[in-house]
Enzyme design. Sequence first.
Site, PDB file in Angstrom:
ATOM      1  CG  ASP A  91      -7.377   3.793   2.575  1.00  0.00           C
ATOM      2  OD1 ASP A  91      -8.327   3.495   1.807  1.00  0.00           O
ATOM      3  OD2 ASP A  91      -7.280   4.918   3.095  1.00  0.00           O
ATOM      4  CE  LYS A 132      -2.026   1.692   3.660  1.00  0.00           C
ATOM      5  NZ  LYS A 132      -2.899   1.890   4.843  1.00  0.00           N
TER       6      LYS A 132
END
Length: 213
Positions: free
Chosen positions: A138, A120
């Site tokens: 997220d 991420k």
Amino acid sequence: MNKDKRRQILERLREANPHPTTELNYSSPFELLIAVILSAQATDVGVNKATDKLFVIANTPAAIQALGLEGLKQYIKTIGLYNAKAENILKTCAILLEQHGGQVPESREALEALPGVGRKTANVVLNTAFGWPTIAVDTHIFRVSNRTGFAPGKNVNQVEEKLLKVVPAEFKQDVHHWLILHGRYTCLARKPRCGSCLIEDLCEFKTKTEPEG
């Protein structure tokens, strides 16, 4: 959700916010990298309060290294998991200096090899600092993608794969910012603000909330 409905959603989000970006404060790829490492399980507002003071004093790998572990902790101690994050940041600075000339590498493999950097974080840096069409998933994006029916998946990797598959190329650069902001301010976890949502009529969420007031 069909292709036409997805496109309408993306066009509305683009019209409302043509040039979205992260809410983290940064002025270089290195500052962004440090801010994103700090943002894990923390708010952007909280990270900005810390980095606004830190980056005035130290905003390069060498300068942060010079602070040392205890010195760095003084700037980030208001952020969750700051002990582990401080150690990771110092290790990352050492690798950047030893292997990358003090620069943030424009490479997924090299980024993910840095302590405290996962997929991420690498996606955010590649997208926001270097303009790659990556999509960092997220909790907000995961929720919005599943709740709306835009790109459902059982985990963040499945949602990322789905988004990369169904989002047209012209939207890929900006879509993760749009979805994060939508999840942060409109499609809230506990009580989504459906009545003030600009894509409410396109969303496939079954139990929409009533407008407030």
